[in-house]
Design a protein around this motif. Sequence first.
Motif, PDB file in Angstrom:
ATOM      1  N   PHE A  73      -2.955   3.664  -3.036  1.00  0.00           N
ATOM      2  CA  PHE A  73      -3.840   2.878  -2.176  1.00  0.00           C
ATOM      3  C   PHE A  73      -3.921   3.463  -0.774  1.00  0.00           C
ATOM      4  N   ALA A 239      -8.298  -1.364  -3.911  1.00  0.00           N
ATOM      5  CA  ALA A 239      -7.038  -1.895  -4.462  1.00  0.00           C
ATOM      6  C   ALA A 239      -7.243  -2.354  -5.902  1.00  0.00           C
ATOM      7  N   SER A 260      -4.061  -6.311  -0.013  1.00  0.00           N
ATOM      8  CA  SER A 260      -4.990  -5.246   0.380  1.00  0.00           C
ATOM      9  C   SER A 260      -6.098  -5.744   1.301  1.00  0.00           C
TER      10      SER A 260
END
Length: 309
Positions: A73, A239, A260
């Motif tokens: 990520f 994400a 996220s």
Amino acid sequence: MTYLSIIFFQIVAPILVLLIIGAVLQKKFNFNLKALSHLITYCFMPVAVFMNLYETTVNLGVLAQVAFFIILFIGVNIILSHYIAKFLKLNRTESAVFKNSVVLINSGNYGIPVAQLVFQTQPIGVAIQVILVIFQNVTTYTYGLYNLISATKSGIEIVKDFIKMPILHALTIGIILNIMNIELPITLAIPLNHIGEGFIAVALITLGAQLSQIEIRTIINKTIVISCFTRLIVGPILALIVIWILGLDGVVAQSLFIASSFPTSRNSSSLALEYDVESNIAAQTVLFSTIVSCITVTVVIYLSTILFG
């Protein structure tokens, strides 16, 4: 509406109150912001990070899942923010602040309260958020710090400034003491706890003082809007893709998806102020993304219950 009101009044509103207190005090007393920045960087921040790492107990299985997620990520966000900054034709200092605003997330004083609200009956959700705080701290004081130093310096100067940062020593010592299960003497633990507990208040009051010197109308500009859109909208989408690639589900997937969506970290502003790198833009971005996030985070929480609940 319930989630929206809870998130606003229990998370966003307290942050805004501290910002307002900082702004009012700055107008009255005209603080030396550089001195406050040094106090945060060399005292409150390293102690808070040290205590966070020292006191956290991590489940190795969950840690592995979170580690894979966060590496992918953050890696994608670093690449994305780099090319967006190039597309916007930002100079080195503006680019550094922009990239930090996308990559560095407020997982601490914003993320943990959200996790506590959403996962009241599922402690693992809160535990995952604590793990994310650790990863975010490491990212902030490695990648984020390097970004700002390299924007104004080069070569050996970057290495020297990087090594001198107390936060790196706090990270290292905190991890070592945690792994070796070494207990701090009470005479040391008590004052360190007091300092760590004061970090959020001092950091946000300083940010408020900084914001008081900025014209509100300048917050709505192209760079800040794109930064917030990337952090709050594109971030959760990325994400979700990473979660599906890794095959995560249940509370782990739900917690990571929600995490996220959090706004830009206040630490991105603190570091920008310390190194005098576009600190006004950094502060404006933190404020704008925090306010807008009370809507976007609510939407992500709702979607997480549909996708992974």
